[in-house]
Design a protein around this motif. Sequence first.
Motif, PDB file in Angstrom:
ATOM      1  N   THR A  62      45.476  40.635  55.262  1.00  0.00           N
ATOM      2  CA  THR A  62      44.366  39.535  54.965  1.00  0.00           C
ATOM      3  C   THR A  62      42.990  39.916  54.969  1.00  0.00           C
ATOM      4  OG1 THR A  62      44.229  39.087  57.350  1.00  0.00           O
ATOM      5  CG2 THR A  62      45.824  37.804  55.982  1.00  0.00           C
ATOM      6  N   GLN A  67      41.440  37.957  49.354  1.00  0.00           N
ATOM      7  CA  GLN A  67      41.387  37.012  50.443  1.00  0.00           C
ATOM      8  C   GLN A  67      40.147  36.248  50.661  1.00  0.00           C
ATOM      9  OE1 GLN A  67      43.857  35.803  52.276  1.00  0.00           O
ATOM     10  NE2 GLN A  67      42.951  34.945  54.044  1.00  0.00           N
ATOM     11  N   THR A 208      36.716  35.837  57.619  1.00  0.00           N
ATOM     12  CA  THR A 208      36.327  35.414  56.298  1.00  0.00           C
ATOM     13  C   THR A 208      35.119  34.800  56.528  1.00  0.00           C
ATOM     14  OG1 THR A 208      38.443  35.543  55.327  1.00  0.00           O
ATOM     15  CG2 THR A 208      36.730  34.404  54.215  1.00  0.00           C
ATOM     16  N   ASP A 225      42.455  30.368  57.324  1.00  0.00           N
ATOM     17  CA  ASP A 225      42.472  31.735  56.873  1.00  0.00           C
ATOM     18  C   ASP A 225      43.951  32.278  56.416  1.00  0.00           C
ATOM     19  OD1 ASP A 225      40.315  33.764  55.855  1.00  0.00           O
ATOM     20  OD2 ASP A 225      41.865  34.898  56.817  1.00  0.00           O
ATOM     21  N   GLY A 229      46.687  34.045  53.091  1.00  0.00           N
ATOM     22  CA  GLY A 229      46.910  35.751  52.889  1.00  0.00           C
ATOM     23  C   GLY A 229      48.386  35.489  51.900  1.00  0.00           C
ATOM     24  N   SER A 232      46.471  35.714  48.374  1.00  0.00           N
ATOM     25  CA  SER A 232      45.758  36.865  48.298  1.00  0.00           C
ATOM     26  C   SER A 232      46.750  38.035  48.207  1.00  0.00           C
ATOM     27  CB  SER A 232      44.753  36.954  49.442  1.00  0.00           C
ATOM     28  OG  SER A 232      45.052  37.414  50.632  1.00  0.00           O
TER      29      SER A 232
END
Length: 250
Positions: A62, A67, A208, A225, A229, A232
């Motif tokens: 991640t 991401q 992030t 977040d 993942g 991403s």
Amino acid sequence: RYCRLRSWNTLFVCGTDEYGTATETRALEEGLSPQELCDRYHAVHADVYAWFGISFDHFGRTTTPQQTRIAQDIFQRLLARGFLLQDTLEQLRCESCGRYLADRFVEGTCPFCGYAEARGDQCDKCGKLINAVELKNPQCKLCRGTPVVTPTQHLFLDLPKLEGRLEAWLERTWAAGDWTANARHITRTWLRDGLKPRCITRDLTWGTPVPLDGFRDKVFYVWFDAPIGYLSITANYTEQWERWWKNPQQ
């Protein structure tokens, strides 16, 4: 492997979820930066999966530019559609360290059972969940100083705004789908009690970044977040990642 043998168009991805308080805490314990810690354990995980012969098309992580880009884009879309709100939380702040203390950075006496080494999120003796500001005699795990309760602004998902739409969708899928009894019960309980706004930001450095004025010193909460993942990691595998994630009919 079954899907591949059937010649179905198949993508199998996984990866290491690397942001959040647990990473910062472990990095401090091992005398490493969070990035160094994640690099080490990503390699360990990848080796274990390779040893087991698990055939991911891509084993990612991640902590990548993709991401950041995708998570911030989802955030901006939520903001533009009015699904975010701001509110003030009271958190413990260590003036000696110059930082707000996430749950795992504070210890104290459990307000329920009196256990002297309760964490800022849970007491390991009585098992009850704790709000860190409820701890008696709190201590910063980093410097052993005494933190003070300080207000701080955060961003929340406005889940109550989605409640009606979610209930309608659930009624349709419960009728047509194969939900387990346990999944139905838990979901009904959430709706019965009413959905609550959910905080999606944290006063940390490892995560992030939040792309909004007034919140640029914060990061996204890892459970906002981390699920992104999967998207991403797919984006790290192929530039056409949206064809996998935005094609519900397939």
